[in-house]
Scaffold this motif. Structure first.
Motif, mmCIF file in Angstrom:
data_model
loop_
_atom_site.group_PDB
_atom_site.id
_atom_site.type_symbol
_atom_site.label_atom_id
_atom_site.label_comp_id
_atom_site.label_asym_id
_atom_site.label_seq_id
_atom_site.Cartn_x
_atom_site.Cartn_y
_atom_site.Cartn_z
ATOM 1 N N MET A 119 -109.041 40.084 35.951
ATOM 2 C CA MET A 119 -107.873 40.971 35.783
ATOM 3 C C MET A 119 -108.042 42.213 36.654
ATOM 4 S SD MET A 119 -106.537 40.856 31.875
ATOM 5 C CE MET A 119 -107.990 40.480 30.928
ATOM 6 N N LEU A 120 -109.276 42.735 36.670
ATOM 7 C CA LEU A 120 -109.555 43.919 37.490
ATOM 8 C C LEU A 120 -109.331 43.620 38.971
ATOM 9 C CD1 LEU A 120 -112.553 46.237 36.933
ATOM 10 C CD2 LEU A 120 -112.222 45.298 39.169
ATOM 11 N N LEU A 121 -109.820 42.471 39.418
ATOM 12 C CA LEU A 121 -109.674 42.107 40.828
ATOM 13 C C LEU A 121 -108.209 41.872 41.196
ATOM 14 C CD1 LEU A 121 -112.706 39.670 41.108
ATOM 15 C CD2 LEU A 121 -112.507 41.891 42.247
ATOM 16 N N ARG A 122 -107.492 41.242 40.287
ATOM 17 C CA ARG A 122 -106.079 40.961 40.583
ATOM 18 C C ARG A 122 -105.269 42.238 40.747
ATOM 19 N NH1 ARG A 122 -103.067 38.491 36.799
ATOM 20 N NH2 ARG A 122 -101.454 38.132 38.346
ATOM 21 N N LYS A 123 -105.749 43.308 40.122
ATOM 22 C CA LYS A 123 -105.050 44.591 40.246
ATOM 23 C C LYS A 123 -105.501 45.345 41.496
ATOM 24 C CE LYS A 123 -102.581 45.097 36.409
ATOM 25 N NZ LYS A 123 -101.146 45.382 36.454
ATOM 26 N N GLY A 124 -106.225 44.671 42.388
ATOM 27 C CA GLY A 124 -106.666 45.329 43.617
ATOM 28 C C GLY A 124 -107.966 46.086 43.449
ATOM 29 N N GLY A 125 -108.673 45.838 42.340
ATOM 30 C CA GLY A 125 -109.931 46.549 42.093
ATOM 31 C C GLY A 125 -111.111 45.877 42.781
#
Ligand SMILES: [Zn+2]
Length: 616
Positions: free
Chosen positions: A351-357
């Motif tokens: 989820m964090l990565l999908r938000k550009g994190g």
């Protein structure tokens, strides 16, 4: 065609098909969330510099034209610390300068300098020279007096010229600073100063040719920063009397008031770190979570804290950099016993990565990378690693664990547990894990342990960037707010970290309850992004790439009646700069774009090595 439309309209199972399609879409979204699928690393906003283009701070500073003269006196109490602070301020602003220590050297010829900085509280060592310096200002020089002056016959020579009409015997308590709205990014309000003391001269200024930029309490308080036009020149004085690291931005901003135009490089980035995330969610209950939500820690993390953090990220465009930790055992002998809950890791991480994190390393466990030459002095109950090999076995485990869960993700950031990292630990990481390009410790000294990772924003030849995090938690106190405005104006940076368990820990505000903590965090974010809408939201690695460019770039300016030409040494692909137009008004720009920040202060984003700004 008409027939077909009619057939579709009459199709009896139309509703069922829509429902099936919606379910398929939901399943696809869930699959993407669970299994990762190629994230952001091809779309990084800013990439690291190629190694051959990395320029260190000292290399960049060595090419600067020395048009500022700094006079100081190493015999003054506290002079060494103050000189060190201003060294960083001037190096980071790329102020080319000569420094003369009046304890050992004579006042040099100063006629050819553009700016003189009297880094002195007692002007006695300048002697009669102070009269000729004032004459030089009258003829068009720029004099900066950043320190609270000691009242004596030499200060009385400059007092009247600085616009001081009345000065009391006693010093005034500086427990807050009101920053005038046009002066600094984030100004227009009062900032509390923790541990403020009687550090300012109690003085009054004339109205004639004087502009005040900061005062105690409100606009009519004791002046703390002001400018006085004198003949064809300018005096700028600060009267804060506090020179800690958290105040650097006030001195950078006041220095920028001196010449017709002042240009200095900034980082321009805002990063938010989530320490210990993803990690094992603690079992059981917490007093404050139970009190407010009647639920478990697990349920709080998954259904309350994380959705709230995601909402804040959406609202302000923040990108989180999570620091993965595999387990919380105390093994320091290389034994691997972790049984991580991989489902939770995957869910949170993806989820964090999908938000550009971004995801970085925190540790196999929470034991800092220190050997037995580190003494925790009873402050922490950590162990030290039994051997290099044990440290390596544990970190290898974290590396392969992350590779397995997030196979296409570059792991380029390391944040040490409790911000503790020994010299040997640092060497170990750089040697064994060359994918790590950011070491992120803290900005402010911890005082208690000499192996806390306390840093300046800096970039090394080997590609490793030092990127200190400045403030932390949700309950932003006075010290952190001062640090935040200071850093917005020195580096145009925000670097923040928080822990998922902040809402469990009374020392980090848990008693307030998560709803209040969240509201306070939101209030800070609203101030930050309201004050600085052009601040870029970056991941940890992107911010490090920005630090590399900031460290390298060395601006040279030529100012004419109708325009200025800024040449950027060591320019690669972009440069971020603050420009304060003191006596000029910008008109057109070539080679970059200007965005208004506040008052006469602008953000210049250069996309060419040479930028020309014409004046109105
Ligand atoms: Zn941690």
């Amino acid at each position: 065609m008409e027939k077909m439309k009619l057939a579709i309209r009459n199709f009896r199972y139309k509703g069922v098909i829509v429902i099936v399609l919606v379910f398929m879409l939901i399943s696809l979204i869930l699959l993407v969330e669970l299994y990762g699928i190629q994230f952001n690393y091809t779309t990084k906003k800013l990439d690291f510099l190629p190694e051959e283009r990395i320029v260190t701070k000292s290399e960049a500073c060595s090419s600067l034209k020395k048009d500022t003269l700094v006079l100081w006196n190493s015999d003054e109490p506290g002079a060494g610390d103050i000189f060190s602070q201003f060294t960083v301020i001037f190096d980071d602003m790329k102020v080319g300068r000569d420094c003369v220590d009046l304890a050992t050297e004579k006042l040099p010829d100063f006629e050819d300098y553009t700016v003189i900085v009297l880094l002195l509280s007692d002007l006695t060592p300048v002697g009669e020279g102070i009269i000729s310096i004032c004459d030089w200002v009258y003829g068009g020089g720029n004099l900066y007096l950043p320190l609270t002056l000691e009242t004596n016959p030499y200060s009385s020579v400059v007092d009247a010229k600085l616009g001081i009409v009345d000065c009391g015997e006693s010093y005034y308590p500086v427990d807050n600073i009101y920053v005038f709205p046009d002066f600094m990014v984030g100004g227009g309000e009062s900032f509390g100063i923790p541990d403020g003391f009687d550090s300012a001269r109690t003085l009054q200024l004339s109205q004639d040719g004087v502009t005040v930029y900061a005062a105690t309490s409100e606009v009519d308080g004791v002046p703390l920063i002001w400018k006085k036009v004198y003949g064809d020149g300018v005096f700028v004085a600060a009267n804060i009397g506090v020179y800690d690291k958290a105040f650097r931005g006030f001195y950078a901003a006041s220095y920028s008031l001196l010449t017709d135009v002042c240009v200095y490089p900034v980082i321009n980035g805002s990063a938010f770190y989530l320490d210990d995330f993803p990690s094992q969610i603690p079992d059981g209950n917490s007093e404050y979570i139970e009190r407010d939500y009647s639920t478990t820690i697990r349920d709080f993390y998954i259904n309350i804290w994380w959705p709230d953090m995601m909402n804040l990220a959406d609202k302000y465009g923040m990108k989180y950099t999570g620091l993965a930790i595999e387990c919380y055992d105390n093994a320091v002998d290389g034994t691997i016993n972790a049984t991580p809950d991989t489902g939770t890791f995957l869910n949170f991480g993806n989820m964090l990565l999908r938000k550009g994190g971004e995801i970085g390393y925190h540790g196999y466990n929470h034991q800092p990378l220190c050997f037995d030459n580190c003494d925790y002095k009873g402050i922490y109950e950590y162990k030290t690693w039994e051997s290099y090999a044990a440290m390596k076995t544990a970190f290898d485990e974290l590396e392969s664990f992350c590779d397995e869960l997030f196979p296409d993700v570059e792991m380029a950031v390391y944040v040490p547990p409790s911000n503790l990292l020994s010299k040997e630990g640092r060497e170990f990481l750089i040697k064994e894990y060359p994918q790590i390009k950011t070491l992120s410790g803290i900005y402010f000294p911890d005082a208690q342990l000499d192996f806390a990772l306390v840093q300046e924003f800096d970039a090394a030849k080997n590609g490793v960037v030092d990127q200190p995090r400045i403030i932390s938690g949700c309950d932003i106190n006075d010290f952190m707010k001062i640090a935040a405005i200071s850093e917005l104006n020195l580096h145009f940076v925000n670097d923040h970290f928080t822990h998922p368990d902040d809402a469990l820990d009374p020392e980090r505000g848990a008693e307030l309850g998560w709803e209040t903590m969240k509201a306070k965090f939101n209030e800070f974010l609203s101030w930050l992004y309201g004050s600085a809408p052009s601040l870029r939201n970056l991941t940890g690695s992107e911010l490090s790439a920005a630090v590399q460019r900031f460290v390298a770039v060395a601006p040279e300016c030529e100012t004419y009646d109708d325009k200025m030409i800024i040449t950027l040494d060591n320019f690669y692909d972009e440069a971020q700069l603050f420009v304060r137009f003191n006596t000029k008004i910008p008109d057109t720009v070539s080679g970059g774009t200007l965005t208004h920040l506040t008052g006469d202060l602008y953000l210049l984003v250069a996309d060419k090595q040479t930028v020309t700004v014409s004046f109105k």
